[in-house]
Write a protein that holds these residues in place. Structure first.
Motif, short mmCIF file in Angstrom:
data_model
loop_
_atom_site.label_atom_id
_atom_site.label_comp_id
_atom_site.label_asym_id
_atom_site.label_seq_id
_atom_site.Cartn_x
_atom_site.Cartn_y
_atom_site.Cartn_z
N VAL A 1 -35.86 -73.93 -22.20
CA VAL A 1 -35.62 -75.13 -21.12
C VAL A 1 -34.32 -75.60 -21.18
N ASN A 2 -33.46 -75.07 -22.14
CA ASN A 2 -32.21 -75.52 -21.63
C ASN A 2 -31.18 -74.27 -21.26
N MET A 3 -31.84 -73.11 -20.79
CA MET A 3 -30.94 -71.98 -20.36
C MET A 3 -30.63 -72.39 -18.88
N ARG A 4 -29.72 -73.19 -18.56
CA ARG A 4 -29.42 -73.75 -17.35
C ARG A 4 -28.73 -72.73 -16.22
N SER A 5 -28.41 -71.73 -17.07
CA SER A 5 -27.63 -70.50 -16.10
C SER A 5 -28.75 -69.27 -15.70
N LEU A 6 -29.96 -69.76 -16.10
CA LEU A 6 -30.92 -68.40 -16.06
C LEU A 6 -31.25 -68.43 -14.50
N GLU A 7 -31.24 -66.93 -13.91
CA GLU A 7 -31.77 -66.98 -12.63
C GLU A 7 -33.02 -66.09 -12.63
N THR A 8 -33.30 -65.31 -13.41
CA THR A 8 -34.44 -64.27 -13.45
C THR A 8 -35.16 -64.05 -14.75
N LEU A 9 -36.50 -64.53 -14.99
CA LEU A 9 -37.29 -64.51 -16.04
C LEU A 9 -38.38 -63.64 -15.69
N ASP A 10 -38.60 -62.42 -16.59
CA ASP A 10 -39.52 -61.29 -16.44
C ASP A 10 -40.27 -61.29 -17.80
N THR A 11 -41.72 -62.01 -17.52
CA THR A 11 -42.48 -61.82 -18.89
C THR A 11 -43.83 -61.01 -18.71
N ARG A 12 -43.62 -60.18 -17.42
CA ARG A 12 -44.98 -59.27 -17.34
C ARG A 12 -45.13 -58.44 -18.39
N ASP A 13 -46.39 -58.18 -18.65
CA ASP A 13 -47.20 -57.31 -19.58
C ASP A 13 -46.83 -57.78 -21.02
N THR A 14 -46.76 -58.97 -21.07
CA THR A 14 -46.62 -59.53 -22.21
C THR A 14 -47.98 -60.51 -22.65
N LYS A 15 -47.93 -61.26 -23.72
CA LYS A 15 -49.08 -62.22 -23.80
C LYS A 15 -48.65 -63.74 -23.78
N VAL A 16 -47.54 -63.95 -23.12
CA VAL A 16 -47.20 -65.09 -22.76
C VAL A 16 -47.91 -65.59 -21.65
N ASN A 17 -48.63 -66.80 -22.06
CA ASN A 17 -49.53 -67.05 -20.92
C ASN A 17 -49.32 -68.55 -20.63
N LYS A 18 -48.11 -69.16 -21.27
CA LYS A 18 -48.01 -70.48 -20.91
C LYS A 18 -46.65 -70.65 -20.31
N ILE A 19 -46.14 -71.15 -19.25
CA ILE A 19 -44.64 -71.50 -18.94
C ILE A 19 -44.71 -73.03 -18.77
N PRO A 20 -43.65 -73.47 -19.49
CA PRO A 20 -43.51 -75.00 -19.11
C PRO A 20 -42.95 -75.44 -17.90
N MET A 21 -43.20 -76.49 -17.27
CA MET A 21 -42.64 -76.95 -16.09
C MET A 21 -41.04 -77.11 -16.08
N ASP A 22 -40.62 -77.45 -17.15
CA ASP A 22 -39.09 -77.57 -17.20
C ASP A 22 -38.48 -76.22 -16.87
N VAL A 23 -39.14 -75.03 -17.18
CA VAL A 23 -38.69 -73.55 -16.76
C VAL A 23 -38.64 -73.64 -15.28
N ILE A 24 -39.53 -74.20 -14.67
CA ILE A 24 -39.71 -74.28 -12.98
C ILE A 24 -38.56 -74.87 -12.46
N LEU A 25 -38.07 -75.91 -13.32
CA LEU A 25 -36.94 -76.73 -12.89
C LEU A 25 -35.76 -76.61 -13.18
N LEU A 26 -35.51 -75.22 -13.82
CA LEU A 26 -34.14 -75.04 -14.46
C LEU A 26 -33.39 -74.77 -12.95
N PRO A 27 -32.16 -75.35 -13.02
CA PRO A 27 -31.36 -75.67 -11.90
C PRO A 27 -31.10 -74.39 -11.06
N VAL A 28 -31.15 -73.18 -11.53
CA VAL A 28 -30.81 -71.97 -10.65
C VAL A 28 -31.81 -70.97 -10.95
#
Length: 796
Positions: free
Chosen positions: A580-607
């Motif tokens: 949630v502190n990766m404020r430069s992140l533009e693309t995050l791809d978790t397809r075909d993993t078992k990551v089944n929870k994403i925090p709202m803070d990730v949606i709100l990352l500035p870019v």
């Protein structure tokens, strides 16, 4: 070149460090990160050991590199000390760049007839300009000879445009000389030079244009301008060619799509050179090579033609090569020649491929900056690349992920109004026209979804990448503990670990300047320690063997990381807490993993622009989230017995409007259903993929979903706001009948619709999308033929 490359890298480093320490931003976008980074990288004492000191160090290094480059230039380039460089003449240019018999007109009958038809079409008497979008000039020559033999032209001339001709004077001079007016040109120019003084150069062009115009004003003429690269002086050249109502013709060959669009606007058509059809290609190859009677001739010819991609110049050069060896060609010999065609093209001693090498190099130099970066980037994708034996297997590359990665790495640039789709179309169209890549999958709208590299090009691309120091490849094999890095400034690293034992590479200085890291093979905590990758922008950790959550602990320590893909790692179940502190992140791809929870803070990352996977959007998780995060504040708001519906109905200060998200592909609505009500409040959201997990959503959830979809689809196009262009609803066979209640008011800009689930009838909202819908996919719906017949009313 090495000095200039090092200077470029250091300048980029200084800009990143300056943004981090003094502006609190990276790349001019981000806020609030500078203080935290400075606190970590700078000691509390008086001595600066963080970014400030590094900036001064890099500036000093840039100064030293610049001085070194200048001294080298002074030593080896006399004109840098005030002497004038020698001018390249037309004869010199022809000596190095021209080649004869690029491809015999055998097999070009159909293209030649089409081009002649274009030249003949008109309102009979007007000046007509026809552009040929191809670096190969043989088709133009064939059409030129055909037209002038059938029609009566008083004047005809063939000229070649020069890359050193900045204002068109050389082109006009060659036209005049080719028309036999050399003596008049020299006499008139001598008089003009004595009279004009300071306006000599501009006056020279005007006088040349006047000489040409006066000579042609009462004549019927055909002019061929071969290899035009710029449009800067086109209008002036065109004005020198009088339109005297005598059906005059101008043919222009160019490899630039921009040039063809400019010169033919309102004046004539564009002919785009296409590969030969199968029969014409076989005819051309059969004229070049004699095959023995005891072999399957069709099989051998098919193999050669597919390797040459049915391009006439490649077929002609391949035939010349096979004929030059004076041997009987059987299947094994043909297979070896086809397999090694890249090395044959790369070998300067093979005369047969001289024409092909010239065209390829000329096409490469004419590529735009974006297209060239896109082409060189495929070096990362070459699987089973064996340079020594020249064996490179075909590899299909997805277009959009490549463009997103290049944007994150800042290798290509786009205007604020352009989209990923538009930029991809621009780059891939240019590369296809120059025959560097071949489309594999194309959408209905013409967008290239997947492509492969032309079979003749991998070694050429590899060599160009090597010259540019584009990518460093390291393969760690079993039993190999240390793989040292021989290059000081590595910017892109492809690391393949085939060893299950501990291994390491280089030292801290070796990976400091790496912008992109692609990791394949067995996961390793040592190799996946990213603390030394100070300027890492793109990190690809896809399909790694035995990769666990702990391997990601140092990923989030990179303050300028913009692209992160962990796709295909089935053992990864959780993202690191500090993501949630990766404020430069533009693309995050978790397809075909078992990551089944994403925090709202990730949606709100500035870019954050693009988010892929299969996940729930969650508000509270004590294990994952740091204190005082936005999610903690939202959770506290909910725990104080405030109605959850108020939160999502916009009756509080929840900053979802600040999200820059454009793609949200793969969120589940069954366990946290209320998130769907937030979708209309995300301004730039244009692509959504909605999934259903273990349980089907209840009636209240489907009502909220319909309400949100209606709002998303009717959003107006304006600054900072975008309607939905792509919608996927995947319920895996569960009922989708609730969609029949979705009401859409035209106009609607939805271009792609994919539905997966049971339907008793075709949803009513689909047919009103007729004007905009380009792609419709219905799967597992159980719809009958009667329902599907209704789709015939869709216009596209």
């Amino acid at each position: 070149m090495n000095n200039l490359r090092c200077i470029k890298i250091r300048i980029e480093d200084v800009m990143e460090l300056y943004d981090l320490e003094f502006t609190g931003q990276t790349g001019g976008h981000f806020e609030g990160i500078g203080a935290r980074v400075a606190e970590k990288l700078v000691d509390k004492g008086k001595r600066v050991v963080g970014p400030g000191r590094k900036i001064r160090s890099y500036l000093k290094e840039i100064e030293n590199l610049s001085d070194s480059a200048k001294k080298r230039a002074d030593a080896f380039l006399p004109f840098s000390r005030g002497q004038q460089p020698c001018q390249t003449t037309r004869k010199d240019e022809e000596k190095y760049f021209c080649h004869d018999n690029e491809a015999e007109p055998i097999g070009l009958d159909a293209p030649r007839k089409e081009l002649v038809r274009m030249l003949s079409m008109s309102s009979a008497t007007l000046l007509r300009v026809v552009a040929i979008a191809s670096p190969d000039s043989e088709l133009a020559r064939a059409a030129y000879e055909n037209v002038q033999s059938k029609e009566e032209f008083t004047c005809k001339v063939w000229v070649t445009a020069s890359s050193n001709d900045d204002d068109g004077k050389r082109l006009l001079k060659d036209m005049i000389d080719g028309l036999g007016q050399q003596k008049q040109r020299k006499r008139l120019l001598k008089d003009m030079i004595d009279r004009l003084g300071q306006q000599r150069q501009r006056g020279k062009f005007i006088r040349l244009a006047q000489i040409l115009r006066d000579f042609l004003k009462n004549k019927r003429y055909i002019i061929v301008i071969d290899g035009l690269e710029t449009t800067g002086y086109w209008n002036n050249v065109l004005s020198a060619c009088p339109d005297n109502n005598k059906s005059n013709r101008i043919i222009v060959t160019t490899a630039s799509n921009r040039v063809t669009n400019t010169i033919c606007q309102g004046n004539g058509p564009v002919y785009k050179m296409r590969p030969l059809d199968k029969n014409s290609a076989k005819h051309l190859l059969g004229k070049k090579v004699m095959f023995p009677r005891n072999v399957d001739r069709d099989r051998l010819m098919t193999m050669i033609l597919e390797t040459c991609e049915f391009l006439p110049l490649a077929i002609s050069n391949m035939g010349d090569y096979m004929r030059s060896l004076n041997k009987t060609w059987d299947y094994d010999e043909c297979e070896k020649a086809c397999t090694d065609i890249g090395s044959l093209l790369d070998n300067n001693e093979i005369e047969a491929f001289r024409g092909m090498k010239h065209v390829v190099n000329r096409s490469y130099t004419r590529l735009s900056v974006n297209a060239k970066a896109c082409l060189l980037s495929v070096n990362i994708y070459f699987k089973n690349l064996v340079i020594e034996n020249h064996v490179i297997n075909d590899h299909v590359i997805k277009g959009k992920p490549l463009i997103r990665r290049l944007l994150a790495e800042r290798l290509i640039s786009s205007s604020p109004s352009s989209s990923v789709d538009g930029l991809a179309n621009e780059c891939f169209t240019e590369l296809i026209e120059q025959n560097f890549i071949v489309p594999v999958e194309v959408s209905i709208s013409g967008q290239v979804k997947r492509f492969r590299v032309n079979r003749m090009m991998p070694l050429f691309i590899h060599d160009k990448g090597h010259q540019e120091n584009y990518v460093t490849r390291i393969d760690i094999r079993p039993g190999q503990d240390v793989e040292p890095l021989s290059q000081a400034d590595i910017t892109r690293l492809y690391l393949k670990n085939s060893s299950s034992e501990s291994a390491r590479i280089g030292g801290k200085a070796s990976t400091t300047h790496v912008r992109l890291l692609t990791y394949h093979g067995e996961a390793s905590k040592v190799l996946m320690d990213f603390n030394n990758y100070m300027f890492l922008r793109v990190l690809i950790l896809e399909n790694c063997g035995n990769m666990k959550n702990e391997h990601l602990h140092t990923v989030c320590s990179r303050p300028v990381l913009r692209y992160l893909s962990i796709r295909g790692n089935q053992d990864v179940t959780m993202l690191p807490a500090n993501i949630v502190n990766m404020r430069s992140l533009e693309t995050l791809d978790t397809r075909d993993t078992k990551v089944n929870k994403i925090p709202m803070d990730v949606i709100l990352l500035p870019v954050l622009l693009h988010l892929f996977g299969k996940f729930q959007i969650i508000l509270k998780n004590k294990i994952m989230f740091p204190k005082n995060s936005k999610v903690q504040k939202v959770a506290k708001f909910i725990s104080n017995e405030n109605p959850l519906s108020n939160l999502f109905e916009g009756k509080n200060d929840f900053p979802i409007e600040s999200s820059k998200l454009q793609t949200l592909a793969g969120f589940l609505i069954d366990e946290v259903p209320y998130f769907v009500t937030l979708l209309p409040r995300i301004p730039m959201l244009s692509k959504v993929r909605i999934l259903c997990g273990q349980t089907a959503p209840n009636e209240m959830v489907t009502k909220d979903l319909l309400k949100s979809l209606k709002s998303c689809l009717k959003k107006e196009v304006k600054d900072g706001n975008s309607p939905l262009h792509s919608l996927t609803i995947d319920f895996h066979g569960r009922p989708l009948n609730f969609l029949d209640n979705l009401e859409i008011e035209p106009p609607c800009l939805l271009r792609s619709l994919k539905l997966c689930g049971k339907l008793t009838r075709l949803p009513r909202f689909i047919l009103p999308l007729s004007d905009s819908l380009e792609e419709l996919c219905l799967s597992e719906t159980n719809l009958g033929g009667r329902d599907l017949l209704e789709l015939r009313h869709l216009k596209k």
